[in-house]
Write a protein that holds these residues in place. Structure first.
Motif, PDB file in Angstrom:
ATOM      1  N   TYR A 199      -2.146  41.582 -37.023  1.00  9.81           N
ATOM      2  CA  TYR A 199      -1.116  40.618 -37.392  1.00  9.81           C
ATOM      3  C   TYR A 199      -1.731  39.303 -37.864  1.00  9.81           C
ATOM      4  O   TYR A 199      -1.243  38.691 -38.828  1.00  9.81           O
ATOM      5  CB  TYR A 199      -0.180  40.359 -36.204  1.00  9.81           C
ATOM      6  CG  TYR A 199       0.895  41.406 -36.033  1.00  9.81           C
ATOM      7  CD1 TYR A 199       2.186  41.182 -36.502  1.00  9.81           C
ATOM      8  CD2 TYR A 199       0.622  42.615 -35.419  1.00  9.81           C
ATOM      9  CE1 TYR A 199       3.181  42.135 -36.345  1.00  9.81           C
ATOM     10  CE2 TYR A 199       1.606  43.577 -35.260  1.00  9.81           C
ATOM     11  CZ  TYR A 199       2.886  43.341 -35.722  1.00  9.81           C
ATOM     12  OH  TYR A 199       3.863  44.293 -35.582  1.00  9.81           O
ATOM     13  N   LEU A 200      -2.784  38.865 -37.203  1.00  7.58           N
ATOM     14  CA  LEU A 200      -3.435  37.616 -37.595  1.00  7.58           C
ATOM     15  C   LEU A 200      -4.003  37.714 -39.006  1.00  7.58           C
ATOM     16  O   LEU A 200      -3.909  36.763 -39.793  1.00  7.58           O
ATOM     17  CB  LEU A 200      -4.540  37.268 -36.600  1.00  7.58           C
ATOM     18  CG  LEU A 200      -4.074  36.832 -35.210  1.00  7.58           C
ATOM     19  CD1 LEU A 200      -5.247  36.813 -34.243  1.00  7.58           C
ATOM     20  CD2 LEU A 200      -3.396  35.472 -35.269  1.00  7.58           C
ATOM     21  N   ARG A 201      -4.575  38.858 -39.329  1.00  6.55           N
ATOM     22  CA  ARG A 201      -5.134  39.056 -40.670  1.00  6.55           C
ATOM     23  C   ARG A 201      -4.028  38.974 -41.728  1.00  6.55           C
ATOM     24  O   ARG A 201      -4.196  38.335 -42.773  1.00  6.55           O
ATOM     25  CB  ARG A 201      -5.839  40.414 -40.744  1.00  6.55           C
ATOM     26  CG  ARG A 201      -6.668  40.600 -42.011  1.00  6.55           C
ATOM     27  CD  ARG A 201      -7.404  41.939 -41.996  1.00  6.55           C
ATOM     28  NE  ARG A 201      -8.232  42.094 -40.810  1.00  6.55           N
ATOM     29  CZ  ARG A 201      -8.011  42.981 -39.842  1.00  6.55           C
ATOM     30  NH1 ARG A 201      -6.982  43.811 -39.934  1.00  6.55           N
ATOM     31  NH2 ARG A 201      -8.806  43.065 -38.805  1.00  6.55           N
ATOM     32  N   HIS A 202      -2.889  39.617 -41.443  1.00 10.58           N
ATOM     33  CA  HIS A 202      -1.779  39.573 -42.399  1.00 10.58           C
ATOM     34  C   HIS A 202      -1.246  38.150 -42.556  1.00 10.58           C
ATOM     35  O   HIS A 202      -1.007  37.686 -43.679  1.00 10.58           O
ATOM     36  CB  HIS A 202      -0.639  40.487 -41.941  1.00 10.58           C
ATOM     37  CG  HIS A 202       0.655  40.239 -42.653  1.00 10.58           C
ATOM     38  ND1 HIS A 202       0.841  40.521 -43.998  1.00 10.58           N
ATOM     39  CD2 HIS A 202       1.829  39.672 -42.228  1.00 10.58           C
ATOM     40  CE1 HIS A 202       2.059  40.162 -44.358  1.00 10.58           C
ATOM     41  NE2 HIS A 202       2.673  39.657 -43.310  1.00 10.58           N
ATOM     42  N   LEU A 203      -1.057  37.434 -41.443  1.00  7.68           N
ATOM     43  CA  LEU A 203      -0.505  36.077 -41.499  1.00  7.68           C
ATOM     44  C   LEU A 203      -1.462  35.121 -42.208  1.00  7.68           C
ATOM     45  O   LEU A 203      -1.030  34.218 -42.923  1.00  7.68           O
ATOM     46  CB  LEU A 203      -0.206  35.577 -40.080  1.00  7.68           C
ATOM     47  CG  LEU A 203       0.966  36.270 -39.378  1.00  7.68           C
ATOM     48  CD1 LEU A 203       0.990  35.924 -37.890  1.00  7.68           C
ATOM     49  CD2 LEU A 203       2.279  35.867 -40.030  1.00  7.68           C
ATOM     50  N   GLU A 204      -2.770  35.337 -42.023  1.00 11.53           N
ATOM     51  CA  GLU A 204      -3.746  34.504 -42.725  1.00 11.53           C
ATOM     52  C   GLU A 204      -3.716  34.778 -44.219  1.00 11.53           C
ATOM     53  O   GLU A 204      -3.727  33.866 -45.046  1.00 11.53           O
ATOM     54  CB  GLU A 204      -5.137  34.770 -42.135  1.00 11.53           C
ATOM     55  CG  GLU A 204      -6.211  33.833 -42.673  1.00 11.53           C
ATOM     56  CD  GLU A 204      -6.912  34.381 -43.902  1.00 11.53           C
ATOM     57  OE1 GLU A 204      -7.317  33.578 -44.767  1.00 11.53           O
ATOM     58  OE2 GLU A 204      -7.048  35.614 -43.991  1.00 11.53           O
ATOM     59  N   GLN A 205      -3.606  36.044 -44.605  1.00 11.87           N
ATOM     60  CA  GLN A 205      -3.537  36.400 -46.024  1.00 11.87           C
ATOM     61  C   GLN A 205      -2.251  35.901 -46.669  1.00 11.87           C
ATOM     62  O   GLN A 205      -2.224  35.607 -47.870  1.00 11.87           O
ATOM     63  CB  GLN A 205      -3.648  37.923 -46.171  1.00 11.87           C
ATOM     64  CG  GLN A 205      -5.022  38.466 -45.822  1.00 11.87           C
ATOM     65  CD  GLN A 205      -5.068  39.982 -45.796  1.00 11.87           C
ATOM     66  OE1 GLN A 205      -4.028  40.655 -45.853  1.00 11.87           O
ATOM     67  NE2 GLN A 205      -6.266  40.539 -45.700  1.00 11.87           N
ATOM     68  N   ALA A 206      -1.181  35.790 -45.855  1.00  9.86           N
ATOM     69  CA  ALA A 206       0.098  35.290 -46.371  1.00  9.86           C
ATOM     70  C   ALA A 206       0.135  33.771 -46.438  1.00  9.86           C
ATOM     71  O   ALA A 206       1.126  33.194 -46.894  1.00  9.86           O
ATOM     72  CB  ALA A 206       1.247  35.794 -45.489  1.00  9.86           C
ATOM     73  N   GLY A 207      -0.923  33.110 -45.985  1.00 11.13           N
ATOM     74  CA  GLY A 207      -0.992  31.656 -46.063  1.00 11.13           C
ATOM     75  C   GLY A 207      -0.325  30.933 -44.914  1.00 11.13           C
ATOM     76  O   GLY A 207      -0.181  29.704 -44.951  1.00 11.13           O
ATOM     77  N   ARG A 208       0.057  31.669 -43.868  1.00 15.82           N
ATOM     78  CA  ARG A 208       0.747  31.029 -42.745  1.00 15.82           C
ATOM     79  C   ARG A 208      -0.213  30.591 -41.644  1.00 15.82           C
ATOM     80  O   ARG A 208       0.153  29.808 -40.783  1.00 15.82           O
ATOM     81  CB  ARG A 208       1.808  31.979 -42.187  1.00 15.82           C
ATOM     82  CG  ARG A 208       2.902  32.278 -43.217  1.00 15.82           C
ATOM     83  CD  ARG A 208       3.837  33.361 -42.768  1.00 15.82           C
ATOM     84  NE  ARG A 208       4.590  32.975 -41.600  1.00 15.82           N
ATOM     85  CZ  ARG A 208       5.420  33.801 -40.949  1.00 15.82           C
ATOM     86  NH1 ARG A 208       5.569  35.051 -41.372  1.00 15.82           N
ATOM     87  NH2 ARG A 208       6.073  33.387 -39.898  1.00 15.82           N
TER      88      ARG A 208
END
Length: 230
Positions: A199-208
C-alpha cells in the motif's frame, strides 16, 4: 444542483474539500466558512442544502453549531467531516441528526460515496412524495438510501487494494510526527509488513506520500514515508 457549505477552520483544507465537492456531479460549493459564526450566517440565508462540517472550530464546536441550528428551526442537512473520532462525539452527531460522519484524513472516493448517497436520499424523498404520507415500504426506501458500501477495490486502486485499508494507512501517516517505515506502519495498523509495503508503494507512486531513505552503518537504506499535504 445541491448547494453545499464547506466549513473548516483551516483555509487549505476547506479549499481541498471544496474542490472535491466540485468534482461530484450534481453538487456545487455555494459558500465556505471558517468559523461557526460564519457558517450559521450562511445557513440562515436559506440557500444552503448541505453543510460539510468540521467539529473543531475556533469559536464553537461543530456539534454546538448544529445544536444552535436546530434550536433556530434550521433543518439544513449536515455531514460531519472531522478528525474527532471519539465515540461520544460520534453519538452526539447522530442524535443531532448528522446524516454521515467522515473521519479525516479521507479519500475523494470516501467523500463521493457519502455525497452520492445523500443525493440518492433526496431523489428517494422526491419520488415518495415529499411531504406526503409514507407507508413502511417508502420509509424503508428513504432510510436505505443513506446506506453506503465499501467495494473491495475502488476505482483508482490496484486489484487487491481496498479503500478502508488505504484510509487506515493514510490516517496513520497523516498524524505521524515523522516519516515512518513499512515496519512501523504495520505495527500501527495491525497489517503485515508485506501488505503495508504494498500500500505504501502505491500511495507513494500516486503522489500522496513522500519517500525518503534512511542510511545506516551497513546494509540497504530503510525506506521511510511521510504524508504529503495537498
Amino acid at each position: 444542483m445541491i448547494d453545499v457549505l464547506v466549513v473548516d477552520d483551516d483555509f487549505r483544507v476547506a479549499e481541498i474539500n471544496a474542490k472535491y465537492v466540485g468534482k461530484v456531479p450534481g453538487f456545487r460549493v455555494a459558500a465556505r466558512a471558517h468559523s461557526a459564526a460564519q457558517a450559521l450566517a450562511s445557513v440562515q440565508r436559506g440557500t444552503i442544502d448541505l453543510v460539510l462540517l468540521d467539529h473543531y472550530l475556533p469559536d464553537q464546536t461543530g456539534l454546538e453549531l448544529v445544536h444552535r441550528m436546530r434550536e433556530q428551526g434550521l433543518g439544513t442537512d449536515v455531514i460531519m467531516i472531522t478528525a474527532a473520532s471519539d465515540v461520544a462525539t460520534v453519538q452526539a452527531a447522530m442524535r443531532l441528526g448528522a446524516l454521515h460522519y467522515l473521519v479525516k484524513p479521507f479519500t475523494f472516493a470516501a467523500l463521493r460515496t457519502r455525497l452520492d448517497s445523500y443525493a440518492a436520499l433526496r431523489r428517494t424523498v422526491d419520488r415518495v412524495g415529499g411531504r406526503g404520507i409514507a407507508g413502511q415500504e417508502q420509509v424503508d426506501r428513504i432510510f436505505g438510501a443513506l446506506r453506503t458500501t465499501s467495494a473491495p477495490s475502488s476505482p483508482g486502486l490496484p486489484s487487491g487494494h481496498s479503500e478502508p485499508t488505504t484510509d487506515l494507512i493514510c490516517r496513520v501517516l497523516h498524524h505521524a510526527e515523522h516519516p515512518l517505515s513499512a515496519h512501523e506502519v504495520a505495527a500501527e495498523t495491525g497489517l503485515s509488513r508485506s501488505t503495508a509495503q504494498r500500500y505504501l508503494r502505491h500511495l507513494e507512486q500516486a503522489g500522496r506520500l513522500r519517500l525518503s531513505l534512511k542510511y545506516g552503518d551497513t546494509g540497504r537504506p530503510e525506506h521511510r514515508y511521510a504524508w504529503v499535504t495537498p
